[in-house]
Design a protein around this motif. Structure first.
Motif, PDB file in Angstrom:
ATOM      1  N   MET A   5     -16.922   0.722  18.942  1.00  0.00           N
ATOM      2  CA  MET A   5     -16.902   2.052  18.338  1.00  0.00           C
ATOM      3  C   MET A   5     -16.549   1.957  16.852  1.00  0.00           C
ATOM      4  O   MET A   5     -17.188   2.606  16.009  1.00  0.00           O
ATOM      5  N   LEU A   6     -15.560   1.138  16.518  1.00  0.00           N
ATOM      6  CA  LEU A   6     -15.167   0.982  15.120  1.00  0.00           C
ATOM      7  C   LEU A   6     -16.264   0.298  14.309  1.00  0.00           C
ATOM      8  O   LEU A   6     -16.467   0.627  13.137  1.00  0.00           O
ATOM      9  N   ALA A   7     -16.965  -0.647  14.924  1.00  0.00           N
ATOM     10  CA  ALA A   7     -18.054  -1.315  14.219  1.00  0.00           C
ATOM     11  C   ALA A   7     -19.157  -0.333  13.837  1.00  0.00           C
ATOM     12  O   ALA A   7     -19.831  -0.495  12.818  1.00  0.00           O
ATOM     13  N   LEU A   8     -19.337   0.686  14.660  1.00  0.00           N
ATOM     14  CA  LEU A   8     -20.394   1.667  14.417  1.00  0.00           C
ATOM     15  C   LEU A   8     -19.940   2.830  13.542  1.00  0.00           C
ATOM     16  O   LEU A   8     -20.717   3.340  12.721  1.00  0.00           O
ATOM     17  N   LEU A   9     -18.691   3.250  13.678  1.00  0.00           N
ATOM     18  CA  LEU A   9     -18.218   4.460  13.004  1.00  0.00           C
ATOM     19  C   LEU A   9     -17.165   4.216  11.938  1.00  0.00           C
ATOM     20  O   LEU A   9     -16.819   5.129  11.184  1.00  0.00           O
ATOM     21  N   GLY A  10     -16.621   2.996  11.876  1.00  0.00           N
ATOM     22  CA  GLY A  10     -15.519   2.747  10.972  1.00  0.00           C
ATOM     23  C   GLY A  10     -14.201   3.174  11.591  1.00  0.00           C
ATOM     24  O   GLY A  10     -14.158   3.692  12.708  1.00  0.00           O
ATOM     25  N   PRO A  11     -13.088   2.981  10.883  1.00  0.00           N
ATOM     26  CA  PRO A  11     -11.786   3.363  11.441  1.00  0.00           C
ATOM     27  C   PRO A  11     -11.652   4.874  11.523  1.00  0.00           C
ATOM     28  O   PRO A  11     -12.215   5.606  10.705  1.00  0.00           O
ATOM     29  N   PRO A  12     -10.900   5.359  12.512  1.00  0.00           N
ATOM     30  CA  PRO A  12     -10.723   6.806  12.646  1.00  0.00           C
ATOM     31  C   PRO A  12      -9.767   7.356  11.599  1.00  0.00           C
ATOM     32  O   PRO A  12      -9.041   6.599  10.934  1.00  0.00           O
ATOM     33  N   VAL A  13      -9.765   8.669  11.475  1.00  0.00           N
ATOM     34  CA  VAL A  13      -8.823   9.362  10.601  1.00  0.00           C
ATOM     35  C   VAL A  13      -7.663   9.919  11.419  1.00  0.00           C
ATOM     36  O   VAL A  13      -6.503   9.836  11.010  1.00  0.00           O
ATOM     37  N   GLU A  14      -7.978  10.453  12.599  1.00  0.00           N
ATOM     38  CA  GLU A  14      -6.969  11.116  13.425  1.00  0.00           C
ATOM     39  C   GLU A  14      -7.260  10.845  14.901  1.00  0.00           C
ATOM     40  O   GLU A  14      -8.421  10.770  15.294  1.00  0.00           O
ATOM     41  N   VAL A  15      -6.202  10.711  15.699  1.00  0.00           N
ATOM     42  CA  VAL A  15      -6.344  10.405  17.129  1.00  0.00           C
ATOM     43  C   VAL A  15      -5.466  11.354  17.947  1.00  0.00           C
ATOM     44  O   VAL A  15      -4.297  11.574  17.617  1.00  0.00           O
ATOM     45  N   THR A  16      -6.049  11.903  18.999  1.00  0.00           N
ATOM     46  CA  THR A  16      -5.330  12.703  19.990  1.00  0.00           C
ATOM     47  C   THR A  16      -5.571  12.055  21.352  1.00  0.00           C
ATOM     48  O   THR A  16      -6.690  11.611  21.628  1.00  0.00           O
ATOM     49  N   ALA A  17      -4.537  11.990  22.228  1.00  0.00           N
ATOM     50  CA  ALA A  17      -4.735  11.247  23.479  1.00  0.00           C
ATOM     51  C   ALA A  17      -3.776  11.690  24.569  1.00  0.00           C
ATOM     52  O   ALA A  17      -2.719  12.272  24.312  1.00  0.00           O
ATOM     53  N   ARG A  18      -4.155  11.374  25.813  1.00  0.00           N
ATOM     54  CA  ARG A  18      -3.301  11.473  26.991  1.00  0.00           C
ATOM     55  C   ARG A  18      -3.473  10.183  27.793  1.00  0.00           C
ATOM     56  O   ARG A  18      -4.591   9.682  27.941  1.00  0.00           O
ATOM     57  N   THR A  19      -2.370   9.665  28.319  1.00  0.00           N
ATOM     58  CA  THR A  19      -2.424   8.486  29.181  1.00  0.00           C
ATOM     59  C   THR A  19      -1.695   8.788  30.486  1.00  0.00           C
ATOM     60  O   THR A  19      -0.792   9.628  30.531  1.00  0.00           O
ATOM     61  N   THR A  46      -9.490  11.623  21.899  1.00  0.00           N
ATOM     62  CA  THR A  46     -10.505  12.105  20.961  1.00  0.00           C
ATOM     63  C   THR A  46     -10.147  11.560  19.585  1.00  0.00           C
ATOM     64  O   THR A  46      -8.962  11.528  19.205  1.00  0.00           O
ATOM     65  N   LEU A  47     -11.153  11.127  18.870  1.00  0.00           N
ATOM     66  CA  LEU A  47     -10.949  10.513  17.556  1.00  0.00           C
ATOM     67  C   LEU A  47     -11.825  11.213  16.527  1.00  0.00           C
ATOM     68  O   LEU A  47     -12.993  11.509  16.795  1.00  0.00           O
ATOM     69  N   ARG A  48     -11.240  11.474  15.356  1.00  0.00           N
ATOM     70  CA  ARG A  48     -11.980  12.066  14.250  1.00  0.00           C
ATOM     71  C   ARG A  48     -12.158  11.012  13.168  1.00  0.00           C
ATOM     72  O   ARG A  48     -11.205  10.297  12.822  1.00  0.00           O
ATOM     73  N   PHE A  49     -13.370  10.925  12.639  1.00  0.00           N
ATOM     74  CA  PHE A  49     -13.704   9.904  11.654  1.00  0.00           C
ATOM     75  C   PHE A  49     -14.004  10.542  10.298  1.00  0.00           C
ATOM     76  O   PHE A  49     -14.292  11.743  10.207  1.00  0.00           O
ATOM     77  N   ALA A  50     -13.960   9.727   9.259  1.00  0.00           N
ATOM     78  CA  ALA A  50     -14.334  10.202   7.931  1.00  0.00           C
ATOM     79  C   ALA A  50     -15.765  10.708   7.986  1.00  0.00           C
ATOM     80  O   ALA A  50     -16.632  10.094   8.614  1.00  0.00           O
ATOM     81  N   GLY A  51     -16.029  11.823   7.339  1.00  0.00           N
ATOM     82  CA  GLY A  51     -17.356  12.412   7.404  1.00  0.00           C
ATOM     83  C   GLY A  51     -17.488  13.430   8.509  1.00  0.00           C
ATOM     84  O   GLY A  51     -18.513  14.100   8.624  1.00  0.00           O
ATOM     85  N   GLY A  52     -16.458  13.537   9.367  1.00  0.00           N
ATOM     86  CA  GLY A  52     -16.448  14.578  10.379  1.00  0.00           C
ATOM     87  C   GLY A  52     -16.886  14.170  11.765  1.00  0.00           C
ATOM     88  O   GLY A  52     -16.821  14.981  12.694  1.00  0.00           O
ATOM     89  N   ALA A  53     -17.362  12.954  11.958  1.00  0.00           N
ATOM     90  CA  ALA A  53     -17.797  12.535  13.288  1.00  0.00           C
ATOM     91  C   ALA A  53     -16.623  12.558  14.268  1.00  0.00           C
ATOM     92  O   ALA A  53     -15.481  12.244  13.911  1.00  0.00           O
ATOM     93  N   LEU A  54     -16.923  12.942  15.515  1.00  0.00           N
ATOM     94  CA  LEU A  54     -15.927  12.969  16.582  1.00  0.00           C
ATOM     95  C   LEU A  54     -16.353  12.037  17.704  1.00  0.00           C
ATOM     96  O   LEU A  54     -17.543  11.887  17.980  1.00  0.00           O
ATOM     97  N   ALA A  55     -15.380  11.429  18.363  1.00  0.00           N
ATOM     98  CA  ALA A  55     -15.679  10.540  19.493  1.00  0.00           C
ATOM     99  C   ALA A  55     -14.710  10.811  20.623  1.00  0.00           C
ATOM    100  O   ALA A  55     -13.551  11.186  20.401  1.00  0.00           O
ATOM    101  N   VAL A  56     -15.198  10.611  21.839  1.00  0.00           N
ATOM    102  CA  VAL A  56     -14.364  10.679  23.037  1.00  0.00           C
ATOM    103  C   VAL A  56     -14.275   9.271  23.616  1.00  0.00           C
ATOM    104  O   VAL A  56     -15.293   8.601  23.826  1.00  0.00           O
TER     105      VAL A  56
END
Length: 376
Positions: free
Chosen positions: A195-209, A226-236
């Protein structure tokens, strides 16, 4: 170049054996030493290698006994950095298994040591063999070339299963001290790295374990972030070792001009607006037939993944260039995992750069224990 590269494997267990299988297939690599505190583990692995390597209880003994050009560290995660530092002090190239370590402060400090070693001409790599899967390489190149447009989202899922016997098989499994975490740190870190190779490092992370299916472990067997990346991309990100019977990993990448889906490390779908061909044709065009989802996988596929990374490592040594996955990449992956744990423990979003820089180093991870709640 044709010179042989002498390799020492530190950790003669299951992963060390897989490394040995990969090394034995590479014409430039030769295993000259095995290191493990258990003599029986060394003897069992040495019996599979011809010519037989020397066996040692410590890395120091191995390095002193013969010329070692490359050290592959395959010990429990909490022991990685010490052996890695010893390797670099001895002037040998380094390949360390994922994750880089269980401790982000230790990994952060080691990244500086590795950078200094790189400046001296040593190659320092972290195992992330799925970066070298042909389908992953093809998607990464397509994304970098802009064929997917501006990347907008990703869905990353690892619905795996590990039975209780897996965690009971070794005292270090399922512990924060040596395993460094559960489904995210130990199994899911490969997907995190992709995921990081494709999107770069995240800006913000929210999580439950949570711990939902296993006993006698400290760590999580389920995580959703859920992760927010520079440029606004979001990932689950979904990582589980509690999803019986275990399903293949899946990575979806979406952008303003196209989408791609990796399923079980093969290409399932690719479509870009820069082509007039239907998606099925574009998918077949991007990779070879054996790398399309559903194509039979070779029985030795796990070995082939490591062999691809070893090939990259040999080329990096020959060409005096950085490897495809550097220690800096391993640090970013570990920091992302740590951000998941910190966010889950604090119950709020965390900024990735603060986690990377050590602002939350004092946070001790906690996991919601669903089993105990049910029993109560």
């Amino acid at each position: 170049m044709t010179d042989l590269i002498n390799v020492a494997i530190v950790g003669s267990g299951i992963i060390g054996g897989n490394h040995a299988d990969a090394i034995l297939r590479h014409p430039r690599l030769r295993i000259v030493a095995l290191v493990d505190a258990l003599d029986a583990a060394n003897a069992a692995l040495a019996a599979r290698i011809d010519p037989a390597p020397s066996c040692h209880r410590t890395l120091g003994d191995a390095l002193a006994s013969q010329q070692v050009d490359l050290v592959a560290i395959c010990t429990p995660s909490g022991l990685h950095v010490e052996a890695a530092e010893q390797t670099l002090r001895a002037g040998a190239h380094l390949l360390v298994e994922k994750p880089l370590d269980v401790s982000l402060p230790k990994a952060r400090a080691f990244a500086k040591v590795a950078q200094e070693a790189e400046n001296r001409g040593l190659v320092c790599a972290v195992v992330s063999q799925h970066r070298f899967d042909p389908a992953m390489v093809a998607v990464q190149r397509a994304a970098a070339a802009g064929r997917l447009g501006r990347l907008t989202s990703a869905v990353v899922s690892m619905p795996w299963w590990r039975d209780q016997a897996y965690y009971d098989s070794a005292d270090w499994r399922g512990t924060w001290e040596f395993d460094g975490g559960g489904a995210v740190a130990n199994q899911g870190i490969h997907l995190v790295d992709q995921m990081l190779a494709l999107l770069g490092p995240p800006v913000e992370v929210t999580a439950r374990t949570a711990r939902v299916a296993h006993e006698r472990i400290e760590v999580e067997d389920l995580a959703v972030a859920t992760l927010r990346f520079a440029g606004g991309a979001l990932a689950v990100l979904h990582a589980s070792t509690s999803a019986y019977p275990g399903l293949p990993v899946r990575l979806q990448l979406h952008g303003t001009r196209g989408s791609a889906v990796l399923h079980e490390d093969q290409l399932e779908y690719f479509c870009s607006a820069d082509s007039s061909l239907p998606a099925a044709a574009q998918t077949r065009e991007l990779v070879a037939a054996e790398d399309l989802y559903g194509a039979p996988k070779p029985a030795d596929g796990f070995v082939l993944g490591h062999l691809r990374q070893y090939q990259d490592l040999v080329e990096a040594i020959d060409e005096r260039r950085p490897p495809g996955v550097r220690v800096a990449d391993g640090l970013l992956a570990l920091a992302t995992v740590r951000a998941v744990y910190v966010a889950a423990t604090l119950g709020r979003p965390v900024l990735f750069d603060q986690v990377l820089d050590g602002v939350h180093d004092d946070v001790r991870p906690s996991v919601t224990d669903v089993i105990e709640e049910e029993q109560a």
